[in-house]
Scaffold this active site. Structure first.
Site, mmCIF file in Angstrom:
data_model
loop_
_atom_site.group_PDB
_atom_site.id
_atom_site.type_symbol
_atom_site.label_atom_id
_atom_site.label_comp_id
_atom_site.label_asym_id
_atom_site.label_seq_id
_atom_site.Cartn_x
_atom_site.Cartn_y
_atom_site.Cartn_z
ATOM 1 N N GLU B 130 0.822 -1.223 0.000
ATOM 2 C CA GLU B 130 0.000 0.000 0.000
ATOM 3 C C GLU B 130 0.848 1.260 0.000
ATOM 4 O O GLU B 130 0.515 2.250 -0.654
ATOM 5 C CB GLU B 130 -0.919 -0.027 1.226
ATOM 6 C CG GLU B 130 -1.819 1.170 1.396
ATOM 7 C CD GLU B 130 -2.891 1.229 0.321
ATOM 8 O OE1 GLU B 130 -2.682 1.987 -0.650
ATOM 9 O OE2 GLU B 130 -3.912 0.531 0.446
ATOM 10 N N GLU B 190 14.599 17.285 -3.454
ATOM 11 C CA GLU B 190 15.959 16.848 -3.136
ATOM 12 C C GLU B 190 16.981 17.653 -3.943
ATOM 13 O O GLU B 190 16.635 18.326 -4.911
ATOM 14 C CB GLU B 190 16.092 15.360 -3.428
ATOM 15 C CG GLU B 190 15.117 14.567 -2.556
ATOM 16 C CD GLU B 190 15.310 13.068 -2.666
ATOM 17 O OE1 GLU B 190 16.462 12.611 -2.689
ATOM 18 O OE2 GLU B 190 14.292 12.359 -2.724
ATOM 19 N N LYS B 205 4.656 4.744 -9.658
ATOM 20 C CA LYS B 205 3.400 4.513 -8.936
ATOM 21 C C LYS B 205 2.290 4.091 -9.906
ATOM 22 O O LYS B 205 1.486 3.215 -9.603
ATOM 23 C CB LYS B 205 3.014 5.776 -8.155
ATOM 24 C CG LYS B 205 3.997 6.057 -7.012
ATOM 25 C CD LYS B 205 3.865 7.463 -6.460
ATOM 26 C CE LYS B 205 4.870 7.713 -5.359
ATOM 27 N NZ LYS B 205 4.956 9.142 -4.973
ATOM 28 N N GLY B 297 6.198 11.344 3.240
ATOM 29 C CA GLY B 297 6.509 11.651 4.633
ATOM 30 C C GLY B 297 6.712 10.375 5.423
ATOM 31 O O GLY B 297 6.075 9.364 5.146
#
Lengths: 313, 313
Positions: B130, B190, B205, B297
């Site tokens: 998930e 980044e 994804k 996160g």
């Protein structure tokens, strides 16, 4: 799984019609006047034609049909308040004979949650009820994923009829009575719209959320509920001048269950339009989650029911 | 469950730190240089302090640690392309010894889906992932609820860094380079932002979504990918004049996997702002479902990992 469907309104019909597509078999179908049982699979189209012609899907007594062979009872009779009958007795019959239960009927989950859980604890069967909150929106599944301990509050727009009326009043500058009769013409509002516009339906859904999040403790009597009947068009205009709009917002928090008209940002996440529903979950570690989609409708709600049936496999 | 966490970046650390809160026990923790094993539960805070002081959580070889006692391997090493190593070997070791696997690392699921499923079929362990799509958003769980056969397409905003940059460019009228350096200062982008701004991360994804919806068949090489580097500020201004904005939209449909900048209505559901992610699922019987929230996160992604761990109980 062998599925027994009780209730042949929009949701029950759709469950029966779509079951095969979700890999399930209907072995019993009942409406309020009679039932049909077939261990080899009910001919759903024929049963619904009989209902059209004769007023019922079959001539067996519903109480006898509940004793037939099946793995899951789908309870899709109309939501009733207080003792939540006759739905609750259907659920009891299934659990006492160790069958699973999937509810589309909000009554037993909102009004008799502890009784329902007691029956479940004494049974080999499990109880699921995704379809009772937000129709097609997988809210309860999301809560189960995170775990109720990791959700601090739930809020959202949970009644499509009220939301349709508020959206139209805002978009067209029309008054409540005008939009209500338009909604009735479109079939979005019922002839007696009080269940929707007085906030009762949204409150039942929030009571269910409260019960799931806090392991019971709520019924409709515990909810603070205000509907949308008394919102003047001028309030919507004033809100719009400030970039806001009004939505019927329900919430389940540690402070309790409340439903009422609230100001929300007009382009904000909660300002869904038309008959859409949305639920926001506040989580302990993952911020806010928003889930929106169709909160009502036969096939939509049936898909939530059939997802629950699959989970029980 | 006894959980082995491989990878001690933001996600792996958060999984280890939050595991107890989700009822799980960490019995192994590894970073790229070493590992610590304790059948009675690793002291996570002490291990992370050792990493701070000495560069590693422990001095055991990771390959030896993978043979320790645990029920679920959490693979949270950085996503790599092609052979998806070393993540894939960690997954192989766990499945070949009949443990479950939960992935936060996208590599094995995007680049070697069939190999992963083959290993799973030969194992008593199951594989869940998930956290690889949309961080905290329960997208794969929703697909599983409806059944992949009942989802006709998935699309959405799946990279928070790119979305932050586009949102800021639109809101402030700033150019790409300016907003990128702001995002880098804030830690949202980044130092080498190419994985995010060239669309690779969103594409991985969407490849995973494609694999889940169509039972495999995709890797990054099959995706059509365009990033956001070349969008001039003037394109955003032109879009705004027409009530539109630009978002980096990924999609998995029967026609394949595509990622690229697309015009979307500026107050529409897909126009999430900042680092938010959103996924829309088109269903066969329940219309369109929208799920939005924090797509990245440490704690957010860890909560998705730990939801998967719970599902395996």
């Amino acid at each position: 799984m062998r599925v027994a469907v009780v209730g042949a309104g929009a949701v029950g019909r759709s469950v029966a019609e779509l079951a095969a597509d979700y890999g399930q078999e209907v072995t019993m179908l009942a409406d309020s006047r009679g039932a049909v049982v077939d261990a080899d699979g009910v001919d759903v189209a024929a049963a619904l034609s009989r209902k059209e012609a004769n007023g019922s899907v079959g001539d067996m007594e519903v109480s006898d049909a509940l004793a037939a062979e099946y793995d899951v009872l789908v309870e899709a009779t109309p939501t009733t308040l207080g003792d939540a009958e006759p739905g609750f007795s259907h659920v009891r019959a299934a659990l006492e004979s160790n069958r699973h239960v999937v509810l589309a009927n909000k009554g037993p989950v909102a009004e008799r949650y502890e009784d329902l859980r007691d029956l479940e604890h004494g049974s080999d069967g499990d109880v699921l009820f995704e379809a009772t909150v937000g129709g097609a929106i997988p809210v309860l599944s999301a809560i189960d994923d995170f775990g109720p301990d990791h959700i601090t509050a739930a809020r959202g727009v949970l009644n499509g009829t009220a939301n349709f009326i508020l959206s139209r009043m805002t978009a067209e500058g029309l008054d409540y009575d005008h939009v209500l009769s338009e909604a009735q013409d479109l079939g979005v509002a019922e002839a007696d719209p009080s269940f929707d516009v007085e906030g009762t339906d949204a409150a039942l859904k929030c009571v269910i959320l409260g019960n799931v999040l806090h392991d019971g403790g709520y019924s409709l009597a515990d909810a603070t509920v205000e509907g949308i009947r008394d919102i003047p068009g001028s309030a919507l205009e004033l809100a719009a001048e400030d970039g806001q709009t009004i939505r019927l917002i329900g919430e389940a928090t540690p402070d309790g269950v409340r439903v009422g008209p609230r100001l929300v940002p007009e382009n904000g996440t909660l300002a869904v339009t038309g008959t859409q529903n949305i639920v926001q979950l506040e989580t302990t570690h993952a911020g806010r989650l928003n889930i929106s989609g169709r909160g009502a409708g036969g096939p939509e709600t049936a898909s939530a029911v059939l997802s629950d049936v699959r989970r029980l496999e």
